[in-house]
Design an enzyme around this catalytic site. Structure first.
Site, PDB file in Angstrom:
ATOM      1  N   LYS A  42      -9.819   1.487  -1.990  1.00 18.75           N
ATOM      2  CA  LYS A  42     -10.489   0.993  -0.306  1.00 18.75           C
ATOM      3  C   LYS A  42     -11.224   0.633   0.377  1.00 18.75           C
ATOM      4  CE  LYS A  42      -7.428   0.809   4.434  1.00 18.75           C
ATOM      5  NZ  LYS A  42      -6.029   0.679   4.605  1.00 18.75           N
ATOM      6  N   CYS A  89      -4.480  -4.118   2.741  1.00 12.73           N
ATOM      7  CA  CYS A  89      -4.645  -3.732   4.139  1.00 12.73           C
ATOM      8  C   CYS A  89      -5.857  -4.040   5.272  1.00 12.73           C
ATOM      9  CB  CYS A  89      -3.948  -2.704   4.350  1.00 12.73           C
ATOM     10  SG  CYS A  89      -2.854  -2.314   6.269  1.00 12.73           S
ATOM     11  N   GLU A 126       1.313  -1.487   0.076  1.00 14.72           N
ATOM     12  CA  GLU A 126       0.474   0.332   0.226  1.00 14.72           C
ATOM     13  C   GLU A 126       1.075   1.148   0.331  1.00 14.72           C
ATOM     14  OE1 GLU A 126      -1.996   0.000   3.947  1.00 14.72           O
ATOM     15  OE2 GLU A 126      -3.496   1.615   2.872  1.00 14.72           O
TER      16      GLU A 126
END
Ligand code: ACM
Length: 257
Positions: A109, A142, A39
């Site tokens: 995300k 993540c 990321e």
């Protein structure tokens, strides 16, 4: 067989071009069909102001990071999954791209972590899966791992490999991702960074996990580096748990709402 390479870097904060070139020098050490990078692999993560984020956020189309990664993918006939702050109109997303020699896909995300909520808009792409060399690849970023629905959605859409760019600061993901792989019978490639950045310490431990919940390799907690796993991607198509149980057929969605 399919080769998954992972880059575990220690980006210099806001030094985008230098960080991309450093990542390429790690990628030059081996060959892979899919490279997974962390990321925000080229910008650093621990932003304090929106102005800082804005100074390195890039559009997908015409942006330097996507341009350089696309050229790399074409030159090496490989796919690359990597995270970047994406500028889109007045919004900034925490995004990851999946680039192949002939395509570019964006994932934004879904589950923002901590202070990310101050700077980034919540992702609106949803989860998708794309083929490369006959292998279906999905992306999550993540903290998405903490929500089992992320990996499950990707698996239900047919993902054989989950590319998982990360900047992990909490300790649980490396072991947690063994379970995400096992419970969905998929491979997962978590690419994390290392180092300290303005008071945040990243835990490294980048890894590839298998549909059997095994760890193919796990990198160290402190050192930048790379590694490549050769996998049998067909294992991820096999959803039988034993002779009488199938991971997907035995689901009871009417009780899950
Ligand atoms: C995280 O989602 N970067 C912890």
């Amino acid at each position: 067989m399919f080769r998954i390479g992972i880059i575990q870097n220690s980006p210099r904060f806001l030094k985008v071009k230098e960080n991309i070139l450093d990542a390429f020098s790690l990628m030059e050490k081996s060959r892979a069909d899919l490279w997974v990078l962390p990321e925000f692999f080229a910008t650093g993560y621990n932003f304090k102001t929106r102005k800082e984020v804005s100074s390195v956020a890039e559009p997908i189309s015409g942006g330097m990071t996507c341009g350089l990664l696309s050229s790399w993918a074409k030159k090496n006939n490989c796919a690359v999954a990597a995270g970047l702050p994406e500028k889109s109109g007045s919004r900034i997303y925490n995004s990851a791209i999946l680039i192949t020699p002939s395509s570019l896909h964006v994932y934004r995300k879904t589950h923002l972590f901590g202070d990310e909520k101050k700077f980034f808009s919540p992702g609106n792409t949803g989860f998708w899966v794309k083929p490369f060399k006959n292998v279906k690849i999905g992306v999550m970023i993540c903290f998405d791992w903490f929500f089992p629905e992320s990996a499950r959605t990707l698996a239900l859409k047919g993902a054989q490999i989950i590319a998982h760019p990360a900047n992990l600061v909490l300790p649980w993901a490396p072991d947690g991702m063994k379970i995400r792989s096992l419970e969905n019978r998929v491979f997962a490639a978590t690419a994390n960074r290392v180092g300290n950045e303005r008071g945040l310490r990243y835990i490294g431990s980048s890894q590839v996990t298998t549909p059997r919940g095994e760890v193919v390799f796990r990198l160290g907690a402190n050192k930048a580096g790379m590694s490549v796993a050769t996998i049998d991607e067909k294992l991820a198509l096999q959803k039988n748990i034993n002779k009488k149980n199938n991971l997907f057929k035995d689901r009871r969605p009417k009780f899950y709402a």
